[in-house]
Design a protein around this motif. Structure first.
Motif, PDB file in Angstrom:
ATOM      1  N   ASP A 159       0.806  -1.325   0.038  1.00 56.66           N
ATOM      2  CA  ASP A 159      -0.127   0.132   0.006  1.00 56.66           C
ATOM      3  C   ASP A 159       0.810   1.240   0.042  1.00 56.66           C
ATOM      4  O   ASP A 159       0.544   2.389  -0.758  1.00 56.66           O
ATOM      5  CB  ASP A 159      -0.836   0.240   1.313  1.00 56.66           C
ATOM      6  CG  ASP A 159      -2.125  -0.759   1.158  1.00 56.66           C
ATOM      7  OD1 ASP A 159      -2.653  -1.403  -0.052  1.00 56.66           O
ATOM      8  OD2 ASP A 159      -2.808  -1.078   2.073  1.00 56.66           O
ATOM      9  N   LEU A 160       2.030   1.111   0.890  1.00 53.66           N
ATOM     10  CA  LEU A 160       2.886   2.414   1.000  1.00 53.66           C
ATOM     11  C   LEU A 160       3.523   2.809  -0.365  1.00 53.66           C
ATOM     12  O   LEU A 160       3.329   3.760  -0.865  1.00 53.66           O
ATOM     13  CB  LEU A 160       3.819   2.034   2.067  1.00 53.66           C
ATOM     14  CG  LEU A 160       4.865   3.304   2.517  1.00 53.66           C
ATOM     15  CD1 LEU A 160       3.777   4.315   3.112  1.00 53.66           C
ATOM     16  CD2 LEU A 160       5.777   2.733   3.450  1.00 53.66           C
ATOM     17  N   GLY A 161       3.805   1.805  -1.181  1.00 54.72           N
ATOM     18  CA  GLY A 161       4.406   1.960  -2.367  1.00 54.72           C
ATOM     19  C   GLY A 161       3.412   2.531  -3.386  1.00 54.72           C
ATOM     20  O   GLY A 161       3.865   3.214  -4.131  1.00 54.72           O
ATOM     21  N   GLN A 162       2.228   2.028  -3.448  1.00 50.23           N
ATOM     22  CA  GLN A 162       1.078   2.557  -4.319  1.00 50.23           C
ATOM     23  C   GLN A 162       0.658   3.928  -3.974  1.00 50.23           C
ATOM     24  O   GLN A 162       0.858   4.732  -4.846  1.00 50.23           O
ATOM     25  CB  GLN A 162       0.107   1.542  -3.813  1.00 50.23           C
ATOM     26  CG  GLN A 162      -1.073   1.839  -5.128  1.00 50.23           C
ATOM     27  CD  GLN A 162      -2.416   1.055  -4.944  1.00 50.23           C
ATOM     28  OE1 GLN A 162      -2.634   0.700  -3.749  1.00 50.23           O
ATOM     29  NE2 GLN A 162      -3.303   1.061  -5.824  1.00 50.23           N
ATOM     30  N   LEU A 163       0.707   4.312  -2.842  1.00 49.72           N
ATOM     31  CA  LEU A 163       0.423   5.686  -2.226  1.00 49.72           C
ATOM     32  C   LEU A 163       1.286   6.459  -2.584  1.00 49.72           C
ATOM     33  O   LEU A 163       1.095   7.773  -2.827  1.00 49.72           O
ATOM     34  CB  LEU A 163       0.074   5.560  -0.587  1.00 49.72           C
ATOM     35  CG  LEU A 163      -1.418   4.770  -0.423  1.00 49.72           C
ATOM     36  CD1 LEU A 163      -1.747   4.797   1.181  1.00 49.72           C
ATOM     37  CD2 LEU A 163      -2.549   5.522  -1.028  1.00 49.72           C
ATOM     38  N   GLU A 164       2.512   6.068  -2.411  1.00 46.51           N
ATOM     39  CA  GLU A 164       3.650   6.977  -2.707  1.00 46.51           C
ATOM     40  C   GLU A 164       3.802   7.571  -4.222  1.00 46.51           C
ATOM     41  O   GLU A 164       4.219   8.703  -4.595  1.00 46.51           O
ATOM     42  CB  GLU A 164       4.839   6.426  -2.266  1.00 46.51           C
ATOM     43  CG  GLU A 164       5.036   6.532  -0.632  1.00 46.51           C
ATOM     44  CD  GLU A 164       6.453   5.864  -0.224  1.00 46.51           C
ATOM     45  OE1 GLU A 164       6.941   5.079  -1.127  1.00 46.51           O
ATOM     46  OE2 GLU A 164       6.876   5.959   1.055  1.00 46.51           O
ATOM     47  N   LYS A 165       3.619   6.437  -4.968  1.00 40.18           N
ATOM     48  CA  LYS A 165       3.469   6.811  -6.471  1.00 40.18           C
ATOM     49  C   LYS A 165       2.304   7.758  -6.748  1.00 40.18           C
ATOM     50  O   LYS A 165       2.653   8.684  -7.550  1.00 40.18           O
ATOM     51  CB  LYS A 165       3.471   5.393  -7.333  1.00 40.18           C
ATOM     52  CG  LYS A 165       4.849   4.661  -7.396  1.00 40.18           C
ATOM     53  CD  LYS A 165       4.736   3.113  -8.000  1.00 40.18           C
ATOM     54  CE  LYS A 165       5.716   2.378  -7.753  1.00 40.18           C
ATOM     55  NZ  LYS A 165       5.635   1.201  -8.531  1.00 40.18           N
ATOM     56  N   ARG A 166       1.266   7.354  -6.340  1.00 38.40           N
ATOM     57  CA  ARG A 166       0.009   7.996  -6.604  1.00 38.40           C
ATOM     58  C   ARG A 166       0.050   9.443  -6.049  1.00 38.40           C
ATOM     59  O   ARG A 166      -0.168  10.778  -6.876  1.00 38.40           O
ATOM     60  CB  ARG A 166      -1.072   7.552  -5.775  1.00 38.40           C
ATOM     61  CG  ARG A 166      -2.386   8.122  -6.158  1.00 38.40           C
ATOM     62  CD  ARG A 166      -3.120   7.703  -7.565  1.00 38.40           C
ATOM     63  NE  ARG A 166      -4.425   8.346  -7.414  1.00 38.40           N
ATOM     64  CZ  ARG A 166      -5.320   7.956  -8.516  1.00 38.40           C
ATOM     65  NH1 ARG A 166      -5.099   7.062  -9.275  1.00 38.40           N
ATOM     66  NH2 ARG A 166      -6.350   8.572  -8.538  1.00 38.40           N
ATOM     67  N   ALA A 167       0.730   9.786  -4.893  1.00 35.96           N
ATOM     68  CA  ALA A 167       0.782  10.995  -4.418  1.00 35.96           C
ATOM     69  C   ALA A 167       1.898  12.016  -5.230  1.00 35.96           C
ATOM     70  O   ALA A 167       1.422  13.122  -5.372  1.00 35.96           O
ATOM     71  CB  ALA A 167       1.204  10.884  -2.924  1.00 35.96           C
ATOM     72  N   ASP A 168       2.949  11.118  -5.557  1.00 32.88           N
ATOM     73  CA  ASP A 168       3.961  11.830  -6.540  1.00 32.88           C
ATOM     74  C   ASP A 168       3.229  12.653  -7.738  1.00 32.88           C
ATOM     75  O   ASP A 168       3.557  13.745  -8.141  1.00 32.88           O
ATOM     76  CB  ASP A 168       5.099  11.189  -6.870  1.00 32.88           C
ATOM     77  CG  ASP A 168       6.000  10.949  -5.719  1.00 32.88           C
ATOM     78  OD1 ASP A 168       6.053  11.757  -4.687  1.00 32.88           O
ATOM     79  OD2 ASP A 168       6.906   9.901  -5.854  1.00 32.88           O
ATOM     80  N   ARG A 169       2.359  11.718  -8.539  1.00 37.39           N
ATOM     81  CA  ARG A 169       1.757  12.181  -9.650  1.00 37.39           C
ATOM     82  C   ARG A 169       0.582  13.132  -9.485  1.00 37.39           C
ATOM     83  O   ARG A 169       0.388  14.273  -9.992  1.00 37.39           O
ATOM     84  CB  ARG A 169       0.881  10.934 -10.463  1.00 37.39           C
ATOM     85  CG  ARG A 169       1.855   9.941 -10.886  1.00 37.39           C
ATOM     86  CD  ARG A 169       1.127   9.186 -11.826  1.00 37.39           C
ATOM     87  NE  ARG A 169       0.215   8.413 -11.168  1.00 37.39           N
ATOM     88  CZ  ARG A 169       0.152   7.202 -10.647  1.00 37.39           C
ATOM     89  NH1 ARG A 169       1.359   6.475 -10.556  1.00 37.39           N
ATOM     90  NH2 ARG A 169      -0.923   6.788 -10.250  1.00 37.39           N
ATOM     91  N   THR A 170      -0.005  13.064  -8.289  1.00 38.03           N
ATOM     92  CA  THR A 170      -1.102  13.846  -7.916  1.00 38.03           C
ATOM     93  C   THR A 170      -0.629  15.331  -7.429  1.00 38.03           C
ATOM     94  O   THR A 170      -1.589  16.350  -7.639  1.00 38.03           O
ATOM     95  CB  THR A 170      -2.193  13.206  -6.636  1.00 38.03           C
ATOM     96  OG1 THR A 170      -2.376  11.957  -7.115  1.00 38.03           O
ATOM     97  CG2 THR A 170      -3.298  13.995  -6.528  1.00 38.03           C
ATOM     98  N   ARG A 171       0.472  15.180  -6.704  1.00 37.06           N
ATOM     99  CA  ARG A 171       1.062  16.637  -6.077  1.00 37.06           C
ATOM    100  C   ARG A 171       1.300  17.521  -7.268  1.00 37.06           C
ATOM    101  O   ARG A 171       1.168  18.955  -7.586  1.00 37.06           O
ATOM    102  CB  ARG A 171       2.083  16.425  -5.417  1.00 37.06           C
ATOM    103  CG  ARG A 171       2.087  16.236  -4.122  1.00 37.06           C
ATOM    104  CD  ARG A 171       3.095  15.903  -3.027  1.00 37.06           C
ATOM    105  NE  ARG A 171       2.639  15.389  -1.754  1.00 37.06           N
ATOM    106  CZ  ARG A 171       2.729  14.189  -1.310  1.00 37.06           C
ATOM    107  NH1 ARG A 171       3.354  13.425  -1.970  1.00 37.06           N
ATOM    108  NH2 ARG A 171       2.465  13.934  -0.164  1.00 37.06           N
TER     109      ARG A 171
END
Length: 363
Positions: free
Chosen positions: A136-148
């Motif tokens: 989950d952490l890996g998925q959220l970090e990638k998602r957060a980078d794109r969304t920011r």
């Protein structure tokens, strides 16, 4: 149909339990890791003694119980979040289910290999939970980078970043995403992610037949962990359940009595999973059939009617409704109507657990 995924380390009894759950032998159970690779699925009936009672009152020709689907997912190992032991494939299987039944080995048997060399429920739970959290952490970090990057000029992206940051803070502490309180709007934002540690969990403590009635110290360790997560624990014996399949009802009752229990734990597991998914049951009953229908808690009468057929929801007029207990006490629908126990409910009525209903609608 909602799905519950059976997960755990290799050789903790997942496939044996799955076979017992669906009362067949589709999943191969063997004494080596990764025996299960492709997930097996089985639809099971939810035990409900109320069906027999209603069928007797209505003299029904058929009984149709509520059902849920169980998925037997291959064993995870340490490093699964990085692809160890075909971890990526297995984690993807878990993302597809609605709830998790986490099978934990609480029995000693020198003939059955433990992937870590010894029985230790606390360690085993930590291994699985850590791998799910890391995924989950890996998925959220990638998602957060794109969304920011999008958030500078997009309010929707800004709202998503705020939710992702909430979840990341908890996951970075080694905790599960389900411990984070979110609003309905925030929940809708993250729902497409299918976060593994956001899914509700039941721990199935798999014991030997000698410990089925009383449990053991390992079961108590599982309960302590579950209490911290506000999760449920059901004590089962996969081996006992596999033996019960071959017995007649009379032999089954005698065997369970010899172990000091009235049921093996499997029925409790199915019921607990049903409740964990936030499901409720209402009934329809008559000479043709008595049937349990599955709805989500909080559904209105028209929505419940739509579970039977979309035309019922579109053309909903009213629902003739009586509580299960009231119908049983009256002894028949005719007697219940004479006593004024059958109510006429409209579109705003929220269906209650155990309601017996007859829908009136326009085609």
């Amino acid at each position: 149909m909602l799905q519950a995924g059976i997960v755990g380390l290799p050789n903790v009894g997942k496939s044996t339990l799955f076979n017992a759950v669906v009362a067949n032998a589709k999943a191969q159970a063997a004494n080596f890791p990764f025996c299960t690779i492709e997930p097996n699925t089985g639809v099971v009936a939810v035990p409900d003694p109320r069906l027999e009672v209603l069928a007797k009152i209505s003299n029904s020709a058929e009984i149709i119980p509520a059902r849920i689907e169980f998925v037997d997912i291959a064993g995870l190992v340490k490093g699964a979040s990085k692809g160890e032991g075909l971890g990526n494939q297995f984690l993807a299987n878990i993302r597809e289910v609605d709830a998790i039944v986490h099978v934990v080995r609480c029995f000693k048997n020198d003939d059955i290999i433990h992937v870590s060399g010894s029985v230790d429920p606390v360690r085993d739970i930590e291994v699985i939970n850590l791998e799910l959290a890391l995924a989950d952490l890996g998925q959220l970090e990638k998602r957060a980078d794109r969304t920011r990057k999008q958030a500078r000029a997009n309010k929707e992206a800004q709202a998503e970043v705020a939710v992702l940051d909430k979840l990341l803070a908890v996951l970075n502490e080694g905790k599960s995403a389900r411990l984070v309180e979110l609003t309905e709007e925030e929940e809708a934002i993250i729902k497409p992610l299918g976060l593994l540690t956001r899914k509700p969990v039941i721990y199935a403590a798999n014991v030997s037949e000698d410990d089925l009635a009383t449990g053991n110290d390992w079961v108590e360790q599982v309960r302590a962990i579950a209490a911290q997560e506000n999760a449920q624990v059901v004590v089962v014996s996969a081996q006992v359940e596999s033996e019960l399949i071959e017995l007649s009802p009379e032999e089954r009752a005698d065997f369970l009595a010899s172990l000091g229990v009235t049921e093996g734990g499997l029925q409790s597991l199915i019921r607990a999973t049903y409740e964990l998914l936030g499901l409720r049951t209402y009934f329809t009953t008559g000479p043709k059939e008595t049937r349990a229908w599955t709805i989500h808690a909080g559904m209105s009468a028209p929505q419940a009617a739509g579970v039977i057929h979309s035309d019922f929801e579109r053309g909903f007029i009213r629902a003739e409704t009586i509580a299960y207990k009231d119908l049983v006490e009256a002894g028949s629908m005719a007697a219940a109507k004479e006593k004024g126990l059958v109510r006429s409910e409209g579109k705003d009525y929220v269906v209650q657990e155990g309601d017996v209903m007859l829908f009136r609608f326009n085609v």
